[in-house]
Write an enzyme that holds these catalytic residues in place. Structure first.
Site, PDB file in Angstrom:
ATOM      1  N   ASP A   1      24.559  36.313  53.062  1.00  0.00           N
ATOM      2  CA  ASP A   1      24.498  37.650  53.671  1.00  0.00           C
ATOM      3  C   ASP A   1      25.364  38.648  52.907  1.00  0.00           C
ATOM      4  O   ASP A   1      25.326  39.844  53.209  1.00  0.00           O
ATOM      5  CB  ASP A   1      24.910  37.606  55.145  1.00  0.00           C
ATOM      6  CG  ASP A   1      26.241  36.906  55.353  1.00  0.00           C
ATOM      7  OD1 ASP A   1      26.336  35.720  55.007  1.00  0.00           O
ATOM      8  OD2 ASP A   1      27.178  37.546  55.851  1.00  0.00           O
TER       9      ASP A   1
ATOM     10  N   GLY B   1      27.193  44.173  62.079  1.00  0.00           N
ATOM     11  CA  GLY B   1      27.946  44.033  63.321  1.00  0.00           C
ATOM     12  C   GLY B   1      28.955  45.153  63.520  1.00  0.00           C
ATOM     13  O   GLY B   1      29.492  45.335  64.608  1.00  0.00           O
TER      14      GLY B   1
HETATM   15  P1  AMP Z   1      31.569  39.421  56.595  1.00  0.00           P
HETATM   16  O1  AMP Z   1      32.218  38.095  56.556  1.00  0.00           O
HETATM   17  O2  AMP Z   1      32.521  40.596  56.637  1.00  0.00           O
HETATM   18  O3  AMP Z   1      30.557  39.589  55.521  1.00  0.00           O
HETATM   19  O4  AMP Z   1      30.809  39.518  58.002  1.00  0.00           O
HETATM   20  C1  AMP Z   1      29.912  38.547  58.455  1.00  0.00           C
HETATM   21  C2  AMP Z   1      29.219  39.058  59.691  1.00  0.00           C
HETATM   22  O5  AMP Z   1      30.162  39.313  60.716  1.00  0.00           O
HETATM   23  C3  AMP Z   1      28.442  40.346  59.519  1.00  0.00           C
HETATM   24  O6  AMP Z   1      27.300  40.262  60.297  1.00  0.00           O
HETATM   25  C4  AMP Z   1      29.400  41.382  60.014  1.00  0.00           C
HETATM   26  O7  AMP Z   1      28.746  42.540  60.465  1.00  0.00           O
HETATM   27  C5  AMP Z   1      30.069  40.655  61.154  1.00  0.00           C
HETATM   28  N1  AMP Z   1      31.410  41.156  61.455  1.00  0.00           N
HETATM   29  C6  AMP Z   1      32.531  40.995  60.708  1.00  0.00           C
HETATM   30  N2  AMP Z   1      33.580  41.587  61.305  1.00  0.00           N
HETATM   31  C7  AMP Z   1      33.121  42.147  62.451  1.00  0.00           C
HETATM   32  C8  AMP Z   1      33.714  42.896  63.516  1.00  0.00           C
HETATM   33  N3  AMP Z   1      35.006  43.204  63.516  1.00  0.00           N
HETATM   34  N4  AMP Z   1      32.910  43.296  64.524  1.00  0.00           N
HETATM   35  C9  AMP Z   1      31.615  42.999  64.536  1.00  0.00           C
HETATM   36  N5  AMP Z   1      30.995  42.291  63.581  1.00  0.00           N
HETATM   37  C10 AMP Z   1      31.728  41.865  62.549  1.00  0.00           C
HETATM   38 MG    MG Z   2      29.215  40.699  54.968  1.00  0.00          MG
END
Ligand code: AMP
Ligand code: MG
Length: 507
Positions: A265, A105
């Site tokens: 993930d 993302g």
């Molecule tokens: P994480 O908890 O950081 O592993 O992220 C979980 C999901 O949310 C993944 O698909 C990330 O790419 C997305 N994600 C986290 N933060 C952001 C952000 N600021 N903008 C876009 N996608 C995000």
């Molecule tokens: Mg992640």
């Protein structure tokens, strides 16, 4: 000037940034695996820290970091020659619930660089702008979380724990809104692959089994080629990932690392530590520590990590079922047989690592209770986990020795004395030599770990425009077993303000 011929060869092998040996394979996978796109430049990007140790993995000349083009190309302002940027699709179980679509993302994969040793390293920009998978996010990463990931991935590597790596970190003038306004930042990270358990899950739940097979074939061909000729390479893949994960988690537990967000993930198909968020290294030994501010149920508490990894592996096994042979019941049986190896494998590794931390060369009956007693004692007396083991290396096993430095770590010193008697007897049982043991223990028990308060100090300074703490921590954490005279303060247990810092999940 006379040059050492070997040094010359080394320099010749170093490349300019625009001449990296890109050999992109993930981009060759068909459309549903990813989306092609370009990074969205941040305003006012500037290089904050550069890690020569990671540059070497790309055969990249470290002097390249001094060129203005370095920032243009690696922060996504201009296309880096040879790159084919894309965001990868994946899904995953978050806090136990399946989320059908996640994906990169805010991360953008530039491509894979093949180095002169034949290794491939994916180059990924984290915080590079919106992608089709951004959902409600802004595609950005903030400075504080970027510094945390930058430092921790290198700290883990320094500890010998498999992890993604970090090449450099950029700050920016762009405002990013989290709980408050913060500055956007960008991390360039490297890994042989960023494929996750969730990369498989997405095709399983969409019932796109051809894509599932294609992904498994891709991962085997590029990352587990030795499995290609096996009778059932997909089952072998599952077995190999299970083994690597068991060993990874044993390392986390032995060093006192809590990941904080073990969603599927965030589980690497290569058994790497992946996606550093609200992680923590234990200060005092608190087995139930929940470091993620948003983990209300304590699902990802430190002492639950081994079970959670098993649960996550079950999700991966489930996703691989269509590849494990007919009838499906046999596939289930095979997957479960693999899963059954996880717990014994984890325990064997954990016990071996902990024996090393205790300075024991041999395995003897009674070692498990000796360790158990110690861990209970450390927890009950709130003793600093890393400092205890580092100091234990200096244990004087002579009868009557007081071991004052160790005793003083305990509130109830007599409780330590009782354990120390058992330990002394156990060392005697293998004729342990104090000085040899100390030497071995100092290569196993780190002096420097990335305590949350240290990361917090480096972040606060960087937010004031001073990066010196980032550089200093990077240097200490890349050699965490060395003494580093003059920097002993960085091995200290946290001051009061730095204990149990609640780390926000927002990043
Ligand atoms: P994480 O908890 O950081 O592993 O992220 C979980 C999901 O949310 C993944 O698909 C990330 O790419 C997305 N994600 C986290 N933060 C952001 C952000 N600021 N903008 C876009 N996608 C995000
Ligand atoms: Mg992640």
């Amino acid at each position: 000037m006379v040059e050492c011929p070997q040094a010359r060869r080394h320099v010749d092998a170093m490349r300019r940034l625009d001449q990296l040996n890109f050999s992109n394979s993930y981009a060759r996978l068909p459309e549903p695996f990813h989306s092609r796109l370009r990074p969205t430049p941040l305003q006012g990007t500037h290089l904050l820290s550069f890690n020569p140790a990671a540059a070497e993995l790309l055969d990249l000349d470290p002097l390249e970091s001094l060129r203005p083009e370095f920032t243009h190309w690696l922060s996504g302002q201009a296309p880096l020659p040879g790159s084919e940027p894309l965001a990868a699709l994946y899904a995953g179980h978050q806090f136990g619930h399946y989320v059908p679509q996640l994906g990169d993302g805010r991360a953008i994969l530039l491509g894979e660089v093949q180095n002169r040793r034949g290794e491939r390293w994916e180059v990924q920009l984290k915080g590079a702008g919106l992608t089709p998978y951004s959902r409600r996010g802004d595609g950005r990463a903030v400075l504080r979380s970027t510094i945390r990931e930058y430092l921790c991935s290198e700290a883990m590597h320094g500890l010998g724990i498999p992890t993604t790596r970090a090449l450099c970190l950029f700050g920016s003038d762009e405002e990013v809104w989290r709980e408050e306004v913060e500055n956007g930042a960008l991390l360039v990270r490297l890994a042989p692959s960023h494929v996750r358990f969730g990369s498989f899950e997405v095709f399983y739940y969409r019932r796109q089994f051809d894509h599932l097979r294609r992904l498994a074939d891709y991962v085997i061909a590029h990352h587990y080629p030795e499995l290609r000729e096996d009778e059932n390479p997909y089952l072998s893949l599952f077995r190999e990932v299970t083994t690597r994960t068991a060993r990874l988690i044993a390392q986390w537990q032995s060093v006192g690392f809590a990941h904080g967000v073990m969603n599927t993930d965030n589980m690497s198909i290569l058994g790497l530590t992946l996606d550093y968020g609200p992680y923590a290294f234990l200060d005092d030994f608190d087995p139930g520590l929940v470091c993620n501010h948003s983990d209300y149920q304590g699902r990802y508490a430190f002492d639950r990590q081994p079970d959670i990894a098993h649960w996550n592996l079950s999700r991966l096994g489930q996703a691989l079922l269509p590849l494990l042979g007919e009838p499906v019941e046999s596939g289930v049986e095979r997957a479960n047989a693999v899963l059954d190896t996880y717990a014994p494998d984890f325990h064997a590794h954990y016990q071996a690592l902990m024996a090393g931390k205790l300075g024991l060369r041999e395995r003897q009956a009674g070692d498990a209770p000796l360790l158990q007693d110690l861990l209970q004692l450390l927890a009950a007396q709130h003793v600093d986990y890393s400092n205890f083991f580092r100091t234990l290396g200096r244990f004087d096993s002579a009868p009557g020795a007081r071991n004052a430095a160790l005793r003083d770590l305990f509130v109830e010193r007599e409780a330590f004395d009782r354990w120390a008697e058992d330990y002394r007897a156990r060392l005697g049982a293998e004729q342990s030599d104090d000085s040899l043991r100390r030497h071995a223990m100092d290569r196993i028990n780190p002096k420097y770990i990335l305590r949350n308060y240290l990361a917090q100090q480096a972040i606060a300074r960087a937010q004031q425009g001073d990066n010196s703490e980032i550089e200093r921590l990077l240097r200490l954490l890349q050699a965490p077993f060395d003494e580093h005279p003059g920097d002993e303060a960085y091995a200290a247990a946290p001051p009061d303000w730095g204990r149990r810092l609640a780390i926000s999940c927002s990043s």
